[in-house]
Design an enzyme around this catalytic site. Structure first.
Site, PDB file in Angstrom:
ATOM      1  N   SER A 109      18.840 -27.065  -3.153  1.00 24.65           N
ATOM      2  CA  SER A 109      18.153 -27.608  -2.733  1.00 24.65           C
ATOM      3  C   SER A 109      16.897 -27.622  -1.891  1.00 24.65           C
ATOM      4  O   SER A 109      15.497 -27.774  -2.038  1.00 24.65           O
ATOM      5  CB  SER A 109      19.015 -27.506  -1.515  1.00 24.65           C
ATOM      6  OG  SER A 109      19.417 -26.478  -0.438  1.00 24.65           O
ATOM      7  N   HIS A 117      26.887 -27.948  -5.142  1.00 21.72           N
ATOM      8  CA  HIS A 117      26.486 -27.325  -3.787  1.00 21.72           C
ATOM      9  C   HIS A 117      27.010 -26.867  -2.553  1.00 21.72           C
ATOM     10  O   HIS A 117      28.202 -26.645  -2.112  1.00 21.72           O
ATOM     11  CB  HIS A 117      24.852 -27.916  -3.903  1.00 21.72           C
ATOM     12  CG  HIS A 117      23.843 -26.935  -3.122  1.00 21.72           C
ATOM     13  ND1 HIS A 117      23.922 -26.201  -2.907  1.00 21.72           N
ATOM     14  CD2 HIS A 117      22.528 -27.312  -3.073  1.00 21.72           C
ATOM     15  CE1 HIS A 117      22.723 -24.790  -2.698  1.00 21.72           C
ATOM     16  NE2 HIS A 117      21.845 -26.163  -2.955  1.00 21.72           N
ATOM     17  N   HIS A 169      29.110 -18.661  -8.684  1.00 22.62           N
ATOM     18  CA  HIS A 169      27.954 -18.940  -8.339  1.00 22.62           C
ATOM     19  C   HIS A 169      27.722 -19.428  -9.582  1.00 22.62           C
ATOM     20  O   HIS A 169      27.793 -19.014 -10.560  1.00 22.62           O
ATOM     21  CB  HIS A 169      27.765 -18.008  -7.068  1.00 22.62           C
ATOM     22  CG  HIS A 169      26.819 -18.317  -6.788  1.00 22.62           C
ATOM     23  ND1 HIS A 169      25.589 -18.075  -6.669  1.00 22.62           N
ATOM     24  CD2 HIS A 169      26.520 -18.471  -5.242  1.00 22.62           C
ATOM     25  CE1 HIS A 169      24.742 -18.204  -5.567  1.00 22.62           C
ATOM     26  NE2 HIS A 169      24.874 -19.285  -5.191  1.00 22.62           N
ATOM     27  N   ARG A 218      28.404 -13.507   2.431  1.00 17.82           N
ATOM     28  CA  ARG A 218      28.550 -14.329   3.680  1.00 17.82           C
ATOM     29  C   ARG A 218      29.588 -14.924   3.610  1.00 17.82           C
ATOM     30  O   ARG A 218      29.836 -14.825   5.037  1.00 17.82           O
ATOM     31  CB  ARG A 218      27.440 -15.700   3.348  1.00 17.82           C
ATOM     32  CG  ARG A 218      25.836 -15.617   2.629  1.00 17.82           C
ATOM     33  CD  ARG A 218      25.270 -16.868   2.371  1.00 17.82           C
ATOM     34  NE  ARG A 218      25.814 -17.273   1.167  1.00 17.82           N
ATOM     35  CZ  ARG A 218      25.264 -17.684   0.290  1.00 17.82           C
ATOM     36  NH1 ARG A 218      24.267 -18.554   1.190  1.00 17.82           N
ATOM     37  NH2 ARG A 218      25.462 -18.283  -0.492  1.00 17.82           N
ATOM     38  N   ASP A 223      30.899 -20.969   1.110  1.00 17.32           N
ATOM     39  CA  ASP A 223      31.517 -21.828   1.229  1.00 17.32           C
ATOM     40  C   ASP A 223      33.360 -21.968   1.188  1.00 17.32           C
ATOM     41  O   ASP A 223      33.735 -23.008   1.629  1.00 17.32           O
ATOM     42  CB  ASP A 223      31.206 -23.362   0.270  1.00 17.32           C
ATOM     43  CG  ASP A 223      29.784 -23.736   0.626  1.00 17.32           C
ATOM     44  OD1 ASP A 223      29.617 -24.101   1.930  1.00 17.32           O
ATOM     45  OD2 ASP A 223      29.357 -24.524  -0.555  1.00 17.32           O
TER      46      ASP A 223
HETATM   47  N1  HAX Z   1      36.571 -23.553 -10.794  1.00 20.86           N
HETATM   48  C1  HAX Z   1      36.459 -24.133 -12.071  1.00 20.86           C
HETATM   49  N2  HAX Z   1      35.655 -24.286 -12.895  1.00 20.86           N
HETATM   50  C2  HAX Z   1      35.156 -23.531 -12.833  1.00 20.86           C
HETATM   51  C3  HAX Z   1      34.204 -22.430 -11.725  1.00 20.86           C
HETATM   52  C4  HAX Z   1      35.430 -22.828 -10.420  1.00 20.86           C
HETATM   53  N3  HAX Z   1      34.986 -22.245  -9.183  1.00 20.86           N
HETATM   54  N4  HAX Z   1      33.257 -22.324 -11.535  1.00 20.86           N
HETATM   55  C5  HAX Z   1      33.066 -21.999 -12.507  1.00 20.86           C
HETATM   56  N5  HAX Z   1      33.506 -23.290 -13.464  1.00 20.86           N
HETATM   57  C6  HAX Z   1      33.313 -24.165 -14.756  1.00 20.86           C
HETATM   58  C7  HAX Z   1      32.320 -24.877 -14.438  1.00 20.86           C
HETATM   59  O1  HAX Z   1      32.395 -26.163 -14.527  1.00 20.86           O
HETATM   60  C8  HAX Z   1      31.674 -24.629 -15.833  1.00 20.86           C
HETATM   61  O2  HAX Z   1      33.040 -25.049 -16.426  1.00 20.86           O
HETATM   62  P1  HAX Z   1      32.056 -26.529 -17.792  1.00 20.86           P
HETATM   63  O3  HAX Z   1      30.657 -26.132 -19.027  1.00 20.86           O
HETATM   64  O4  HAX Z   1      33.520 -26.973 -18.395  1.00 20.86           O
HETATM   65  O5  HAX Z   1      31.456 -27.572 -17.598  1.00 20.86           O
HETATM   66  C9  HAX Z   1      31.789 -23.160 -15.648  1.00 20.86           C
HETATM   67  O6  HAX Z   1      33.133 -22.383 -15.999  1.00 20.86           O
HETATM   68  C10 HAX Z   1      30.673 -21.831 -16.679  1.00 20.86           C
HETATM   69  O7  HAX Z   1      30.314 -22.318 -15.057  1.00 20.86           O
HETATM   70  P2  HAX Z   1      29.661 -21.191 -15.009  1.00 20.86           P
HETATM   71  O8  HAX Z   1      28.747 -20.572 -15.579  1.00 20.86           O
HETATM   72  O9  HAX Z   1      31.276 -20.565 -14.069  1.00 20.86           O
HETATM   73  O10 HAX Z   1      28.730 -21.656 -13.314  1.00 20.86           O
HETATM   74  P3  HAX Z   1      27.807 -22.608 -13.290  1.00 20.86           P
HETATM   75  O11 HAX Z   1      26.093 -20.973 -12.709  1.00 20.86           O
HETATM   76  O12 HAX Z   1      27.220 -22.834 -14.097  1.00 20.86           O
HETATM   77  O13 HAX Z   1      27.911 -23.195 -12.058  1.00 20.86           O
HETATM   78  C11 HAX Z   1      28.953 -23.770  -9.806  1.00 20.86           C
HETATM   79  C12 HAX Z   1      28.230 -22.739 -10.627  1.00 20.86           C
HETATM   80  C13 HAX Z   1      28.673 -23.298  -7.873  1.00 20.86           C
HETATM   81  C14 HAX Z   1      28.560 -24.714  -9.541  1.00 20.86           C
HETATM   82  C15 HAX Z   1      30.546 -23.639 -10.137  1.00 20.86           C
HETATM   83  O14 HAX Z   1      30.610 -22.434  -9.729  1.00 20.86           O
HETATM   84  C16 HAX Z   1      31.308 -24.417  -9.236  1.00 20.86           C
HETATM   85  O15 HAX Z   1      31.255 -25.455  -9.431  1.00 20.86           O
HETATM   86  N6  HAX Z   1      31.682 -23.738  -8.412  1.00 20.86           N
HETATM   87  C17 HAX Z   1      32.968 -25.097  -7.407  1.00 20.86           C
HETATM   88  C18 HAX Z   1      31.653 -25.564  -6.277  1.00 20.86           C
HETATM   89  C19 HAX Z   1      30.994 -24.667  -5.410  1.00 20.86           C
HETATM   90  O16 HAX Z   1      31.970 -23.460  -4.825  1.00 20.86           O
HETATM   91  N7  HAX Z   1      30.019 -24.605  -5.152  1.00 20.86           N
HETATM   92  C20 HAX Z   1      29.404 -23.971  -4.124  1.00 20.86           C
HETATM   93  C21 HAX Z   1      28.397 -22.924  -4.427  1.00 20.86           C
HETATM   94  C22 HAX Z   1      27.174 -21.995  -3.693  1.00 20.86           C
HETATM   95  C23 HAX Z   1      26.628 -22.771  -3.349  1.00 20.86           C
HETATM   96  O17 HAX Z   1      25.892 -23.710  -3.560  1.00 20.86           O
HETATM   97  N8  HAX Z   1      26.812 -23.700  -1.865  1.00 20.86           N
HETATM   98  O18 HAX Z   1      25.650 -24.449  -1.211  1.00 20.86           O
END
Ligand code: HAX
Length: 425
Positions: A233, A263, A309, A318, A364
């Site tokens: 964002s 996000h 993350h 947080r 979150d």
């Molecule tokens: N559950 C399942 N799979 C997950 C995961 C979770 N909580 N966290 C990461 N992974 C997966 C990813 O989807 C990715 O899979 P693919 O390669 O098959 O696409 C793999 O693990 C590698 O990801 P990563 O390197 O660990 O994490 P990224 O930096 O790519 O992504 C995210 C970070 C936050 C998007 C990810 O951890 C996620 O999707 N978490 C769940 C959603 C979430 O809680 N989002 C909020 C984050 C905080 C925020 O921004 N708040 O606003």
């Protein structure tokens, strides 16, 4: 001129001079390198942006202007806004001046209410909220002055005007989105004697007999205010703002990114996930049941919301703050107890999945349960709360970027065949 404006007019010029001198002397030094994996991996850890409001070391979490989060828990969001912009907390007199300034700017034009009233009743609250911000663009001081030939060294002042006008109006807009979207009745007027977050609570119209909900909202609006410059964002807003689109356009663009489930929308999804477990297992699930539910989620190709993350490699401080709040104010609440239990189970599950870089809870994972406890049960609204808070950081970053005179953001892209040639040669 407000004390905040005066303070920034005093402190920004020497900072700008320092940056110029550093660039003159070291402009060609290498500060980051990029691998092919990073190119195809969302530019993780590529250091290519400046953000002076806050930083997020992977092993520490959010630090606002050098102050760790645990030292900011009791602060008002207005104090945080001052801290983000100025680099130190305001004195009592400075805080009062900022609060007076926000009160003076808080009236929302009638056309904003008309637009919200004319949107479909079942629009997502984020769509209503963000539409209202975009509609308000009509009020932009930056755009008016720009069209009159404003010189570049005044851009930050006009952006500060836009920021204060937006921040002053957001609680009333967000509160009305809640009341309209969820049939809660008429709009509630603000109380000029209340601080920014207490006023927001009053306009939401939820019961708060002993003031604990107000305490949570104050904490919530402080914790979500900023998270350095590269999150989706803030980065989106930065790119849009760098085109000299005003803050109404750029904030609204950034909040559209916050509305994504990876996000900010994760807070809505996370509470949904927690409630699903409770429904499935008839109340409070056991550790074994939660572990099975977590594996089922992963095996069905979905993410466990609230965990993982892009930058952090520890439990998000947080989340720690929300967990402590819950332990103090609602230790017996079954939804909160489930959140705490999920924290005992899910990291161990995620640790077993090799590709996941961070198994720990993010911001979150816990906030929804606390809001739910106080009667804010409509969880599609939670990202609006996040947005009200994040506007402080996004706005402060925009003011500073305009003061530094940063140019239009324009990294270089290449087609896959060019990268293939580069790595094979
Ligand atoms: N559950 C399942 N799979 C997950 C995961 C979770 N909580 N966290 C990461 N992974 C997966 C990813 O989807 C990715 O899979 P693919 O390669 O098959 O696409 C793999 O693990 C590698 O990801 P990563 O390197 O660990 O994490 P990224 O930096 O790519 O992504 C995210 C970070 C936050 C998007 C990810 O951890 C996620 O999707 N978490 C769940 C959603 C979430 O809680 N989002 C909020 C984050 C905080 C925020 O921004 N708040 O606003």
């Amino acid at each position: 001129m407000s004390k905040l404006h005066q303070k920034l007019a005093d402190i920004l010029p020497p900072q700008i001079e320092n940056i110029k001198a550093m660039l003159n002397e070291h402009g060609d030094k290498v500060v980051s390198e990029v691998t092919l994996k990073q190119v195809y991996g969302g530019m993780r850890a590529v250091k290519g942006l400046v953000c002076d409001t806050s930083e997020v070391p992977p092993d520490k979490g959010l630090i606002i202007r050098g102050i760790e989060l645990k030292n900011l828990w009791g602060k008002l969001p207005e104090e945080i806004l001052w801290l983000l912009l100025v680099g130190e907390l305001p004195s009592e007199e400075e805080l009062k001046d900022l609060q007076r300034e926000l009160n003076l700017r808080s009236e929302v034009p009638t056309y904003v209410w008309d637009v919200i009233n004319n949107m479909p009743q079942d629009s997502h609250p984020m769509t209503m909220f963000n539409t209202a911000i975009l509609v308000l663009q009509n009020e932009s001081v930056f755009t008016k002055k720009y069209n009159m030939g404003m010189p570049k060294n005044e851009y930050w002042e006009a952006t500060l005007d836009d920021l204060l006008n937006i921040v002053a109006k957001l609680p009333a807009i967000a509160a009305y989105v809640y009341r309209r979207r969820f049939n809660k009745g008429e709009r509630i007027n603000p109380d000029p004697n209340k601080d920014w977050s207490a006023n927001y609570v009053q306009m939401l119209g939820l019961p708060d007999p002993n003031g604990d909900f107000s305490k949570l909202m104050r904490l919530y609006l402080t914790l979500h205010s900023d998270h350095e410059g590269g999150n989706a964002s803030a980065f989106t807003s930065t790119v849009v703002n760098s085109t000299l689109s005003d803050l109404y356009y750029s904030l609204s663009a950034g909040l559209n990114a916050l509305a994504g489930p990876l996000h900010g929308l994760a807070n809505q999804e996370c509470l949904g996930w927690i409630l699903d477990t409770m429904e499935l297992f008839d109340g409070s699930p056991t550790h074994e049941e939660l572990e099975k539910f977590a594996w089922d989620t992963l095996n069905s190709g979905r993410v466990i919301p609230g965990y993982g993350h892009a930058v952090l490699r520890i439990t998000d401080p947080r989340f720690d703050a929300f967990l402590s709040f819950g332990k103090k104010y609602m230790p017996d609440d079954p939804v909160f107890q489930t959140v705490a239990k999920v924290f005992e189970v899910v990291p161990n599950v995620l640790r077993q999945v090799k590709k996941i870089s961070d198994p720990w809870p993010n911001v979150d994972a816990g906030s929804g349960a606390l809001l739910y406890h106080f009667g804010l049960t409509e969880f599609s609204y939670y990202t609006v709360l996040f947005s009200v808070s994040r506007a402080l950081g996004i706005g402060a970053q925009a003011v500073i970027s305009r003061a530094y005179g940063l140019p239009i953001t324009r990294p270089k892209s290449l087609p896959t065949n060019k990268f293939a040639k580069m790595v094979n040669s």
